[in-house]
Design an enzyme around this catalytic site. Structure first.
Site: not given
Length: 196
Positions: A24-25, A42, A100, A103
């Site tokens: 999860q780190n 995650h 970005c 876009c």
């Protein structure tokens, strides 16, 4: 930096004892320690993605853009860091956020924030690794976050051994075959020695 627990997992993976790591780190320490089959449920702080078109960028490149767009920002050498490593700026007035380059959409670290869902492909990859495993070791997680608990529940349903290594009690201790109230930097190297 990777600690003894990260390194022990990487070495056990290299020797065939561990089939992979589900973490999860978001710090990338398992990869830096040498683990090769790592599922970052995650996400990771190494990447930034566009919320509009999905383009992925290296976080270091975005950091360079932030510095170029905001040359007035200076970071003192001895700045106090919050527990998560963040720094609270004195002001955000005039701060320019990169967009970005494909876009002009909004950028976000490629991590799952609280309240967001884990991307289905990542969770399926974690489930796949779990299905091919003969045991599950939960190392250094209180299992407060539901994505971890859901994986533990799947291991419980399969009836595979569940070992939990954590300083404090977890939400899944009642299902564990063994709980070890200690740190992963001590327990995982000791386990590695036992399995040699």
């Amino acid at each position: 930096e990777p600690n003894a627990g990260h390194r022990a997992l990487a070495e056990m993976e290299a020797s065939g004892v561990v089939s992979g790591v589900i973490t999860q780190n978001v710090d990338g320490l398992h990869l830096r320690a040498g683990s090769s089959h790592v599922i970052e449920v995650h996400g990771t702080m190494r990447r930034v993605l566009c919320l509009r078109c999905g383009q992925v960028f290296d976080r270091r490149d975005i950091a360079v853009q932030i510095e170029e767009l905001n040359p007035w920002i200076t970071v003192p050498e001895n700045i106090a860091l919050a527990p998560d490593g963040d720094v609270l700026p004195e002001t955000t007035d005039g701060f320019v956020i990169p967009v970005c380059t494909v876009c002009e959409g909004m950028l976000k670290p490629d991590v799952v924030f609280f309240g967001e869902y884990v991307p289905l492909d990542r969770f399926r990859a974690a489930e796949s690794l779990l299905r091919s495993s003969t045991a599950l070791i939960v190392a250094g997680s209180s299992l407060v976050v539901n994505s971890g608990v859901r994986l533990v529940e799947r291991a419980r349903r399969r009836g595979i051994p569940l070992i939990i290594v954590n300083h404090e009690p977890t939400r899944a201790d009642v299902w564990a075959h063994a709980t070890i109230a200690a740190g992963t930097s001590d327990v995982l190297p000791a386990l590695q020695e036992l399995l040699r």
